[in-house]
Motif scaffolding. Sequence first.
Motif, short mmCIF file in Angstrom:
data_model
loop_
_atom_site.label_atom_id
_atom_site.label_comp_id
_atom_site.label_asym_id
_atom_site.label_seq_id
_atom_site.Cartn_x
_atom_site.Cartn_y
_atom_site.Cartn_z
N PRO A 65 25.39 13.67 -14.86
CA PRO A 65 26.23 14.09 -15.99
C PRO A 65 26.17 13.10 -17.15
O PRO A 65 26.14 11.89 -16.95
CB PRO A 65 27.64 14.13 -15.39
N GLY A 66 26.14 13.65 -18.36
CA GLY A 66 26.18 12.81 -19.56
C GLY A 66 24.88 12.13 -19.91
O GLY A 66 24.80 11.41 -20.91
N SER A 67 23.83 12.35 -19.11
CA SER A 67 22.62 11.54 -19.29
C SER A 67 21.55 12.20 -20.15
O SER A 67 20.77 11.53 -20.82
CB SER A 67 21.99 11.24 -17.93
N SER A 68 21.49 13.52 -20.09
CA SER A 68 20.27 14.19 -20.55
C SER A 68 20.61 15.55 -21.15
O SER A 68 21.75 15.97 -21.14
CB SER A 68 19.35 14.49 -19.36
N LEU A 142 11.06 28.66 -19.58
CA LEU A 142 10.70 27.34 -20.12
C LEU A 142 11.85 26.40 -19.80
O LEU A 142 12.93 26.51 -20.38
CB LEU A 142 10.57 27.42 -21.64
N GLY A 143 11.64 25.49 -18.89
CA GLY A 143 12.68 24.53 -18.50
C GLY A 143 12.40 23.19 -19.15
O GLY A 143 11.30 22.65 -19.01
N ILE A 144 13.38 22.67 -19.86
CA ILE A 144 13.16 21.44 -20.63
C ILE A 144 14.18 20.38 -20.23
O ILE A 144 15.38 20.65 -20.18
CB ILE A 144 13.26 21.74 -22.15
N GLY A 145 13.70 19.21 -19.94
CA GLY A 145 14.57 18.08 -19.63
C GLY A 145 14.27 16.95 -20.60
O GLY A 145 13.11 16.55 -20.75
N ILE A 146 15.31 16.45 -21.28
CA ILE A 146 15.11 15.37 -22.25
C ILE A 146 16.01 14.20 -21.85
O ILE A 146 17.22 14.36 -21.65
CB ILE A 146 15.46 15.81 -23.69
N ASN A 147 15.41 13.02 -21.74
CA ASN A 147 16.18 11.82 -21.41
C ASN A 147 16.92 11.35 -22.65
O ASN A 147 16.29 11.01 -23.66
CB ASN A 147 15.26 10.68 -20.96
N VAL A 148 18.24 11.30 -22.58
CA VAL A 148 19.02 10.91 -23.75
C VAL A 148 19.64 9.52 -23.56
O VAL A 148 19.44 8.62 -24.36
CB VAL A 148 20.10 11.96 -24.06
N ALA A 149 20.42 9.36 -22.50
CA ALA A 149 21.11 8.08 -22.28
C ALA A 149 20.42 7.28 -21.18
O ALA A 149 19.57 7.80 -20.45
CB ALA A 149 22.56 8.36 -21.91
N ALA A 150 20.82 6.02 -21.05
CA ALA A 150 20.16 5.13 -20.08
C ALA A 150 20.20 5.70 -18.67
O ALA A 150 19.22 5.56 -17.91
CB ALA A 150 20.85 3.76 -20.12
N SER A 151 21.29 6.39 -18.32
CA SER A 151 21.41 6.90 -16.95
C SER A 151 20.39 7.99 -16.63
O SER A 151 20.22 8.37 -15.48
CB SER A 151 22.82 7.43 -16.72
N SER A 152 19.68 8.50 -17.66
CA SER A 152 18.66 9.53 -17.39
C SER A 152 17.39 8.93 -16.82
O SER A 152 16.61 9.60 -16.17
CB SER A 152 18.32 10.30 -18.66
N THR A 168 11.20 6.60 -21.00
CA THR A 168 12.14 6.05 -21.97
C THR A 168 13.23 7.10 -22.22
O THR A 168 13.20 8.18 -21.65
CB THR A 168 11.44 5.65 -23.27
N TYR A 169 14.21 6.74 -23.06
CA TYR A 169 15.28 7.68 -23.39
C TYR A 169 15.64 7.50 -24.86
O TYR A 169 15.42 6.44 -25.46
CB TYR A 169 16.48 7.48 -22.47
N LEU A 170 16.18 8.56 -25.44
CA LEU A 170 16.36 8.59 -26.89
C LEU A 170 17.28 7.49 -27.42
O LEU A 170 17.02 6.91 -28.47
CB LEU A 170 16.92 9.94 -27.32
N GLU A 171 18.35 7.21 -26.70
CA GLU A 171 19.30 6.24 -27.24
C GLU A 171 18.69 4.83 -27.28
O GLU A 171 19.08 4.02 -28.12
CB GLU A 171 20.61 6.28 -26.45
N ALA A 172 17.73 4.56 -26.42
CA ALA A 172 17.03 3.27 -26.48
C ALA A 172 16.09 3.25 -27.69
O ALA A 172 16.00 2.26 -28.42
CB ALA A 172 16.23 3.03 -25.20
N ARG A 176 21.13 4.00 -31.01
CA ARG A 176 22.42 4.58 -31.39
C ARG A 176 22.70 5.75 -30.45
O ARG A 176 21.76 6.28 -29.82
CB ARG A 176 22.42 5.04 -32.84
N PRO A 177 23.97 6.18 -30.38
CA PRO A 177 24.27 7.34 -29.53
C PRO A 177 23.65 8.61 -30.11
O PRO A 177 23.45 8.72 -31.32
CB PRO A 177 25.80 7.44 -29.57
N VAL A 178 23.33 9.54 -29.24
CA VAL A 178 22.74 10.81 -29.67
C VAL A 178 23.66 11.95 -29.24
O VAL A 178 24.11 11.99 -28.09
CB VAL A 178 21.34 10.99 -29.03
N ASP A 179 23.96 12.84 -30.17
CA ASP A 179 24.77 14.01 -29.87
C ASP A 179 23.87 15.05 -29.19
O ASP A 179 22.96 15.62 -29.80
CB ASP A 179 25.34 14.56 -31.20
N ARG A 180 24.13 15.31 -27.91
CA ARG A 180 23.22 16.18 -27.15
C ARG A 180 23.27 17.62 -27.62
O ARG A 180 22.26 18.33 -27.56
CB ARG A 180 23.55 16.09 -25.65
N LEU A 181 24.43 18.07 -28.09
CA LEU A 181 24.51 19.46 -28.56
C LEU A 181 23.69 19.65 -29.83
O LEU A 181 22.99 20.64 -30.01
CB LEU A 181 25.96 19.87 -28.80
#
Length: 284
Positions: A65-68, A142-152, A168-172, A176-181
């Motif tokens: 939760p909250g990661s991706s 089409l299933g898509i997984g994107i790494n957003v936060a470190a926990s991903s 890697t992940y986007l916030e790194a 800065r934080p990334v709004d997943r929506l």
Amino acid sequence: MDQNRLLQTLADLPLGAVRYFDRLGSTNDEAAAWISQGAPDLALVVAEEQTAGRGRAGRSWITVPGSSLAFSLALYPTERNALFLPRLTALGALAVKDTLQYDYGLPAQIKWPNDVLIRRRKVAGILSEAQWTGDQMGALILGIGINVAASSVGSALRLEGDLRFPATYLEAELERPVDRLELLHNVLAELLRWRRKISSPEFLQSWEASLAFRGERVMVISGQSTGKDGLPVDLESQPPTILEGLIVGLAPDGSLKLRIDSGEVMTLRAGEVRLRPVEMTALR
Ligand code: BTN
């Protein structure tokens, strides 16, 4: 994330329907079940957490939760874009890559056929699964997984454990934080835009221009591409073929052109392949 916020954020996009889950096995499995009950074109399944998420070649893709971002989209090929099925599988990668490049200013590239990298590290993976009736494709998920936060990245590393492909992940990358929506909205908007142009030369040019490791020596480990129209085949069920060469570009159907040592250019279909720069094979 919740269904209301999701619906609000995506309200301006012409999606078929949207289902949100706090916790799910796999959004691809949920989309498949929904399709069998008559999901409309562009039906979207989003999950905050996946307990049995899947990657290619039978690997797992766990989403905490909250990661991706973890979502799946049902696409029914129109008569026109049925001619471009291999491109349908590239839609996700192109949409993610363009979003990261143009909306977030990141140097994203596509590791053929459809992983997304930033600075040679994997930030997103795409699992496309077709549903067939005889030799007709009914729908593509089409299933898509994107790494957003470190926990991903823990889960992405687990997924890639057998390949040692760095993640890697986007916030790194953005520091800065990334709004997943917002990210989801942007990726879906790009995907819809590219879908309308799927048969255009621009689609292929853009995919080709985005290729990671172009002109570099790579190793391609491939199941024999007997999958229908370049869609994934089960690597485990086939003896792998290993080829080394330089990435030259793409053929019109999206196959990868690889110049091997003899000078011959081999054309590899986008079946189930694993590609990596040869320098990385030292890690194996
Ligand atoms: C890969 O890199 O091997 C593909 C990873 C695909 C992961 C996504 S997350 C949403 C969707 N649901 C799944 O079970 N898998 C895909």
